[in-house]
Design an enzyme around this catalytic site. Structure first.
Site, PDB file in Angstrom:
ATOM      1  N   GLY A   1      65.401   0.523 -75.539  1.00 14.38           N
ATOM      2  CA  GLY A   1      66.035   0.660 -74.322  1.00 14.38           C
ATOM      3  C   GLY A   1      67.493  -0.135 -74.488  1.00 14.38           C
ATOM      4  O   GLY A   1      67.739  -0.459 -75.632  1.00 14.38           O
ATOM      5  N   ALA A   2      68.100  -0.417 -73.264  1.00 13.36           N
ATOM      6  CA  ALA A   2      69.409  -0.806 -73.446  1.00 13.36           C
ATOM      7  C   ALA A   2      69.280  -2.397 -73.734  1.00 13.36           C
ATOM      8  O   ALA A   2      70.237  -2.751 -74.589  1.00 13.36           O
ATOM      9  CB  ALA A   2      69.988  -1.138 -71.886  1.00 13.36           C
ATOM     10  N   SER A   3      68.404  -2.961 -73.746  1.00 17.15           N
ATOM     11  CA  SER A   3      68.207  -4.540 -73.810  1.00 17.15           C
ATOM     12  C   SER A   3      67.575  -4.814 -75.204  1.00 17.15           C
ATOM     13  O   SER A   3      67.635  -5.932 -75.750  1.00 17.15           O
ATOM     14  CB  SER A   3      67.617  -5.137 -72.733  1.00 17.15           C
ATOM     15  OG  SER A   3      66.280  -4.528 -72.300  1.00 17.15           O
TER      16      SER A   3
ATOM     17  N   VAL B   1      61.079  -2.117 -78.184  1.00 12.69           N
ATOM     18  CA  VAL B   1      59.710  -2.593 -78.037  1.00 12.69           C
ATOM     19  C   VAL B   1      58.736  -2.223 -79.070  1.00 12.69           C
ATOM     20  O   VAL B   1      58.845  -0.961 -79.412  1.00 12.69           O
ATOM     21  CB  VAL B   1      59.000  -1.943 -76.685  1.00 12.69           C
ATOM     22  CG1 VAL B   1      57.829  -2.333 -76.298  1.00 12.69           C
ATOM     23  CG2 VAL B   1      60.082  -2.170 -75.451  1.00 12.69           C
TER      24      VAL B   1
ATOM     25  N   ASP C   1      65.672  -0.989 -60.833  1.00 17.42           N
ATOM     26  CA  ASP C   1      65.671  -0.042 -62.074  1.00 17.42           C
ATOM     27  C   ASP C   1      64.447   0.879 -62.096  1.00 17.42           C
ATOM     28  O   ASP C   1      63.898   0.971 -62.993  1.00 17.42           O
ATOM     29  CB  ASP C   1      66.035  -0.698 -63.343  1.00 17.42           C
ATOM     30  CG  ASP C   1      66.621   0.252 -64.520  1.00 17.42           C
ATOM     31  OD1 ASP C   1      67.119   1.393 -64.003  1.00 17.42           O
ATOM     32  OD2 ASP C   1      66.452  -0.169 -65.754  1.00 17.42           O
TER      33      ASP C   1
END
Lengths: 19, 305
Positions: free
Chosen positions: B42-44, B47, B154
């Site tokens: 994801g953006a951050s 996982v 979100d």
């Protein structure tokens, strides 16, 4: 195109590169 | 000014790193966990699925490169929120590690073997009973967060995780905002464009009801497989949300009156008129909810697809 499709679902904070 | 747990002033990098170290557990994470496979990104950050070396269990680890985080202080928010808030419909935080040499942060969470709701909505067809069950579980998590003056900001199917037994949990608290009281508001545009509420895209002050709007968009995902305007660029989608307001629902005539009303209550453009979690948890549509175990065939089919 697939990468752009996936990036559409990314979260933005403040403003994104396309703003 | 960033939106974080408390209204954080602009922290320096050193202050942020110190904050992360304070929250993190000591020890070397890479020696405590065996990374199995990547689950997603994801953006951050990425996982991964992992196994603790000293226990027969499976965990999910979110690995974040501290050097390319747009808003590092939001990481502190994520850990604080996940550490403090425990709820059956919120993904359980287990631990977090600060890897100074690699400049990485590892957030260890419970692993849900059913994957994200996104796979189910894109690959299978859900009936109203299943949509009602998923909506109820998500609303229970939102009610808990809103009661603590915390907005998720979100909400989307990507951030709803499923267990093979049908459990439904909310995740990704990196963009949470803490309101200092019932009337407090935020203004930073945060979230994912296609799920954003009109007041967010028009940069007005917004509050907890942005999560209700996003819930409505997520119900459209469960009906149609994707949010409105996904075939357009994010900028066009934001323009459509700001100008059109409530999106059109395809084949609306096929929906039950209860679901139509539930959607209308979520996708109300005027914030004061829009429902809150308490009202929606009493809504007639949720009485149609089927047992969560009925989600299992959908999850299996989505995995196969």
């Amino acid at each position: 195109k697939k990468r752009f499709q996936r990036k559409k679902r990314y979260t933005i904070v403040g403003s994104a590169y396309w703003m | 000014v960033t939106d974080g747990m408390a209204k954080k002033k602009n922290l320096t990098d050193d202050e942020i790193h110190a904050g992360l170290q304070r929250l993190a557990s000591p020890g070397d994470a890479s020696s405590k966990y065996q990374i199995q496979k990547k689950l997603g990104s994801g953006a951050s950050g990425n996982v991964c699925m992992a196994k603790p070396v000293d226990a027969d269990a499976v965990v999910a680890i979110k690995m974040m490169d501290l050097n390319n985080q747009p808003k590092k202080e939001l990481l502190i928010t994520e850990i604080e929120v996940m550490k403090d808030y425990k709820h059956p419909n919120i993904v359980n935080f287990l631990d977090c590690y600060y890897l100074s040499e690699k400049q990485e942060l590892w957030v260890v969470m419970e692993y849900l073997d059913g994957g994200a709701l996104t796979d189910v909505v894109t690959e299978t067809i859900m009936n109203e009973g299943q949509i009602a069950a998923v909506s109820r579980e998500c609303l229970q998590a939102l009610d808990y967060l809103h009661e603590k003056h915390c907005i998720h900001r979100d909400i989307k199917s990507d951030n709803v995780l499923l267990g093979m037994n049908g459990t439904v949990k909310l995740t990704d608290f990196g963009f949470c905002a803490q309101l200092s009281g019932d009337s407090a508001k935020r203004q930073t545009m945060v979230g994912t464009p296609y799920w954003m509420a009109p007041e967010v895209v028009s940069r007005k002050h917004y509050g907890k009801k942005v999560d209700i709007w996003s819930m409505g968009i997520m119900i459209i995902e469960m009906l149609e497989g994707e949010p409105p305007y996904l075939n357009e660029t994010p900028l066009k989608a934001i323009y459509r949300i700001a100008t059109k307001g409530k999106p059109d629902i395809k084949n609306a005539e096929k929906l039950s009156p209860e679901l139509k009303d539930f959607l209308d209550r979520c996708l109300e453009v005027e914030v004061e008129k829009r429902a809150d979690t308490q009202e929606l948890l009493q809504h007639k549509f949720l009485t149609k909810a089927r047992p969560l175990t009925t989600l299992r065939p959908l999850i299996v089919a989505a995995k196969q697809a």
